[in-house]
Design a protein around this motif. Sequence first.
Motif, PDB file in Angstrom:
ATOM      1  N   HIS A 177       0.827  -1.206   0.000  1.00 24.07           N
ATOM      2  CA  HIS A 177       0.000   0.000   0.000  1.00 24.07           C
ATOM      3  C   HIS A 177       0.863   1.258   0.000  1.00 24.07           C
ATOM      4  O   HIS A 177       2.087   1.188  -0.082  1.00 24.07           O
ATOM      5  CB  HIS A 177      -0.949  -0.039   1.198  1.00 24.07           C
ATOM      6  N   PHE A 178       0.199   2.405   0.096  1.00 25.12           N
ATOM      7  CA  PHE A 178       0.877   3.676  -0.078  1.00 25.12           C
ATOM      8  C   PHE A 178       0.574   4.603   1.097  1.00 25.12           C
ATOM      9  O   PHE A 178      -0.337   4.358   1.880  1.00 25.12           O
ATOM     10  CB  PHE A 178       0.442   4.336  -1.394  1.00 25.12           C
ATOM     11  N   GLY A 179       1.358   5.687   1.183  1.00 33.11           N
ATOM     12  CA  GLY A 179       1.161   6.648   2.252  1.00 33.11           C
ATOM     13  C   GLY A 179       1.476   8.062   1.800  1.00 33.11           C
ATOM     14  O   GLY A 179       2.297   8.276   0.898  1.00 33.11           O
ATOM     15  N   VAL A 180       0.801   9.024   2.414  1.00 37.70           N
ATOM     16  CA  VAL A 180       1.116  10.449   2.277  1.00 37.70           C
ATOM     17  C   VAL A 180       1.111  11.004   3.697  1.00 37.70           C
ATOM     18  O   VAL A 180       0.064  11.043   4.345  1.00 37.70           O
ATOM     19  CB  VAL A 180       0.104  11.197   1.400  1.00 37.70           C
ATOM     20  N   ILE A 181       2.281  11.425   4.188  1.00 44.59           N
ATOM     21  CA  ILE A 181       2.435  11.801   5.598  1.00 44.59           C
ATOM     22  C   ILE A 181       3.138  13.144   5.679  1.00 44.59           C
ATOM     23  O   ILE A 181       4.211  13.330   5.090  1.00 44.59           O
ATOM     24  CB  ILE A 181       3.239  10.726   6.362  1.00 44.59           C
ATOM     25  N   ARG A 182       2.551  14.072   6.398  1.00 43.40           N
ATOM     26  CA  ARG A 182       3.165  15.391   6.577  1.00 43.40           C
ATOM     27  C   ARG A 182       4.466  15.223   7.370  1.00 43.40           C
ATOM     28  O   ARG A 182       4.509  14.563   8.411  1.00 43.40           O
ATOM     29  CB  ARG A 182       2.204  16.306   7.350  1.00 43.40           C
TER      30      ARG A 182
END
Length: 477
Positions: free
Chosen positions: A222-227
Motif C-alpha cells: 500500500h501507499f502513504g502520504v504523511i506530513r
Amino acid sequence: MSSPSSPSQHIPQLDSELWACRIAGHAELADERLNSRLGLVLTTLAAKPLDSIPQANASCSQAQGMYRFFANQRIDFDDLLQPVVDGTLDLCHGVQTLLAVQDSSSLNFTALKTTKGLGPINNDSLARGLRMHTTLAVRDDGVSLGLLGQSFWSRPAQKRTGKKIRNLPIEDKESRKWLDGIEAAEAGWEMLAAEHRPRLVHVMDREGDIHEVLQRIANSPHFGVIRCAHNRSVAGELDYAFATVEAAPLRGVVCIDVPRAAYQPVPKVAQRQARLSIRAVTLTITPSRKNQPNRRPVVWTLLDVRENDPPPGVEALHWRLWTNLPAATLDGILEILRFYSLRWRIEDFHLVLKSGCQIEKLELETADRLGKAALLYAAVAVRILALRDLARVQPDAPCTLIVADDEWQALWVRFAKTKLTAHTSPPTIQQVVRWIGQLGGHLGRKRDGLPGVRTLWRGFRDLTLLACGFRAGKNLR
C-alpha cells in the motif's frame, strides 16, 4: 492537478432508517433483540444528532432502553465497531482509490465527577476524559464513506518522562495507535473481494511521521502520504532530508486557489491565489538503531511545496510530505497533494462529532459506556459529512438515496414554489441538502455556496420535526 477517479456507481444509502438498518444488519450481538435495538439507537441518533439522549428519544422507556444498551456487559466496544466497519466496506466496492485518513483527538468529560475510567487528556491533570483515534475512509473524490477503525483509551494518571518514552518500543507507546490504524484499514481492505480492492493510501498529519510507520507502509503493498515533522538522516552528500530536497531541481510552478481561512483567528484571510514551487527527491532514510534495533532503512520520496511571494502579513504556504506514491511527473505530484488536502475531512469529522453531536455532553457512568456511545455518534457524524460531500460531488442523484419520502415531501411543501402532487418527481440530492441547510440557518445566497456541516446538523433536527408534522397532517386528511 489530476482529477479524481469516477465516483462509484453505488451511492451511499443515507436515508436514516435504511442507513441504520444496513449497519445493524451486519451486527452479531449476543441476542437478536440487541441487533434490533442497535438499529433503533442509530436511527434515533441520526434523526436528532444535536439532542441529549433523553431529548432524542420519544419516551422515557425508549431512553432507558438506550441507556441499558450502552450499559449491557454482553456488548463489547468491538461488537459495535464490527458492524460500523462492515457498513463502510459495503461502500468501498468500485472505488478506485481509498484514502485511510487517521487522526487523534481528546474528549473532555471533566464535568463527570463520578464517571469511572477517565484519565488526564493533556498536561493539565485537572482536565479528564478519553483519547480517541479514528481511521476514516474517504473516496478520492472527497466523499466520506465511514469508519475503518476507531479506539478510545484513558491515559494513566502518572506521567512518564520524555526520555523514558523515547527509549520504549513503539508497542509500549501511545503512538502505537498509528500502526493500529494501518492494520485496521488493511484488514478491511483484505475483506473485500480481490477484484473490488481499491488502491489504499494512508494519509496522516505530522504526528504520524514515525519511522516505524514509514517502515510498516514501505513493507506493505500500500501507499502513504504523511506530513513531514522531522529532518531525518538520509543517505547522500547532504546527510539530512530538508537540505537534500531544497537542493533538488525545481519540478514546476503551479497556481492554486487558497480558500478563505475560516478556521484562523479573526481577522480572516480572504480567498487568494498562491504560486507554489514544487521539488521532489527520492531518499533512503537511515535511522539510528542505538535504542531501537528493529528500525531499518526505508526508501521514501520527500515533496517540498513552497509558496512564492505571499501577500504581506500572510504566512507562506509550505508543505513537506513523505510519500511512496509515484512522483516522477508533475501530474503525479499534484495528485499526491490533492490526496493530502483531503486529510481535512477528519478535522470536519471532529467538528461534527464534538459540536454537532454534542459528544462531550454525554452523561454516562463509565468510560466503557462513553466509548460505545461515542462510536455510534461517530457513525452519525460521518453520515452528515457524506451528505455535505455528495451534494458537491453527485448533485444530480435522486434525493431518495439520502432522505425518506415523507422527509423530501415535507421539505417540498415548506420550500418549493410549486404544489406537491402525486406526480411530483423527487428533487436532487443537492436541492434537498440546500433545503436542509435552510432549516439550519443557511441563507442560500449566491455567495454563500452550499450548506456546511454546521447548518446541516441543525437542519436535521428540524427536519425530523417537519416530517412528523407532515405525517400527522396526512393522517388527519
